[in-house]
Scaffold this active site. Sequence first.
Site, mmCIF file in Angstrom:
data_model
loop_
_atom_site.group_PDB
_atom_site.id
_atom_site.type_symbol
_atom_site.label_atom_id
_atom_site.label_comp_id
_atom_site.label_asym_id
_atom_site.label_seq_id
_atom_site.Cartn_x
_atom_site.Cartn_y
_atom_site.Cartn_z
ATOM 1 N N LYS A 81 53.238 -31.004 46.741
ATOM 2 C CA LYS A 81 52.787 -30.711 45.324
ATOM 3 C C LYS A 81 51.560 -30.189 46.547
ATOM 4 C CE LYS A 81 50.704 -35.234 44.366
ATOM 5 N NZ LYS A 81 50.781 -35.980 43.275
ATOM 6 N N ASP A 82 51.238 -30.680 47.577
ATOM 7 C CA ASP A 82 50.138 -30.454 48.697
ATOM 8 C C ASP A 82 50.904 -29.348 48.944
ATOM 9 O OD1 ASP A 82 48.939 -33.168 47.518
ATOM 10 O OD2 ASP A 82 50.271 -33.760 50.130
ATOM 11 N N ARG A 129 43.636 -32.119 37.282
ATOM 12 C CA ARG A 129 44.446 -31.556 36.581
ATOM 13 C C ARG A 129 44.252 -32.343 35.838
ATOM 14 N NH1 ARG A 129 49.134 -33.660 36.065
ATOM 15 N NH2 ARG A 129 48.626 -34.538 37.885
ATOM 16 N N ARG A 130 44.311 -33.705 36.140
ATOM 17 C CA ARG A 130 44.133 -34.534 35.467
ATOM 18 C C ARG A 130 42.752 -35.549 34.853
ATOM 19 N NH1 ARG A 130 46.078 -38.197 40.127
ATOM 20 N NH2 ARG A 130 48.968 -37.813 40.526
ATOM 21 N N ARG A 147 39.010 -41.347 46.322
ATOM 22 C CA ARG A 147 39.601 -41.354 47.437
ATOM 23 C C ARG A 147 40.475 -42.316 48.180
ATOM 24 N NH1 ARG A 147 37.975 -37.036 50.707
ATOM 25 N NH2 ARG A 147 40.038 -37.440 51.214
ATOM 26 N N ARG A 153 42.942 -46.933 46.873
ATOM 27 C CA ARG A 153 43.197 -46.811 46.070
ATOM 28 C C ARG A 153 42.726 -48.034 45.143
ATOM 29 N NH1 ARG A 153 44.060 -40.408 44.920
ATOM 30 N NH2 ARG A 153 43.958 -39.751 46.983
ATOM 31 N N CYS A 241 42.698 -26.333 44.404
ATOM 32 C CA CYS A 241 42.114 -27.130 44.527
ATOM 33 C C CYS A 241 41.060 -27.352 43.309
ATOM 34 C CB CYS A 241 42.061 -28.157 45.663
ATOM 35 S SG CYS A 241 41.391 -28.050 46.785
#
Length: 318
Positions: A81-82, A129-130, A147, A153, A241
Amino acid sequence: MDKLIIATRGSQLAMWQAEYVKGELEKRFPDMTIEFSVITATGDKILDKPLALIGGKGLFTKEIEEVMLAGDAHLAVHSLKDVPTELPEGLRLAAITKRDDIRDVFLSHKYENIEALPEGAVVGTTSLRRQMQLRAIRPDLTIKNLRGNVNTRLRKLADGEYDAIILAYVGMKRLGLLESVPFHDPISDEVMIPPSGQASLGIEIVDDPEVAKIAETLNDPDSALAAKIERDFVARLEGSCQVPIAVNAKVYEERVLVRAMVGLPDGTEILQERIEAPKEKAENLGRELADDMVAQGAKELLARAESMAFKEERCERF
C-alpha cells in the site's frame, strides 16, 4: 546467483517483512547468501509534518530505490500500500505475496469499539481514507493527526493523547502487539474498505532476469490479480495520499468482487460503487470501475477533497 541483497527500511515492521521474505527465499534457495541493506527513509526522519505536505508515499521508497538503481541491492520489500503506482525506470514489481488480513483495527484503553466511543472522543489516524469512512459512521468524533512508528503511536494512545486510534490489523498482528492494548476490535471491511494493497508485500526488483526468476517464486497469483486491479483503479483516478481513496478486490474461486469509495475527508460526500466479473475476465476491473466512477464525478470530488486535505492531512501508513 550466489548472493542477494535485500534493501529495507529499518523500522520494526519493515524488518519483520524483510526477515519474512528472507526466510521464504532461503527455503527455496538454500545455497544462496541473503543480506540486508538497511536504509533510513525520509519518511522515517520527518515525524512532525503531514506526509502529504512533504512528498507523500514516495518518501518511504525513494532512498531504497536509489540504492537499488546504484547497484547496491537487488530487491526491496515494501508494504504494497506504500508503493506508488508508477516506478522509476529500471525497477519493477516482480511479485506480490499472499494477502493477509485486510482489515483495519480499532485500538483503545477505554472503549470496546467505535460504537462505544462517547460524543467528541478523540480518534487518531494518519489516513484520509480512514478519516472519511470514520466521519461517515460517527460525524460527532474528533479526528486528530497521528504520526510515528507503531510503538510511538501505541505509546501516545497509552498516554491518553487519544481515546482510540486506528491502524492496520496486519501490522499489529505481525509485531505481536494486539494484546498490548486492552481493547482491539478488527473493523469489518464492509464497514471500512481498506486501501489499495493492504496486507500484501510488494517485491520490487532491479529489472534483471536472474533476480526476477528468484523474486517470482514469492508471487501469489490471486493476490497479484487483486493488487493489479486495485493499483489500476488508483492510477486511473490519479490518486495520491492527498485524497481519500478506498478500494479492495476480493478474488474468489471463480469470481472477483471489487468495492471502492472516494469522497471528502469530512465524510459529507461519498461516492461508492462495486463491480464483479468472472475471474478469467477480471484483469481490467480496476480501470472499468474507475471509469464508471469518473463518469459519476469522482475526479471532481477528489479535486475538492485535495483542496480540503492539502493544508493539513497525511498519507496512509500502518
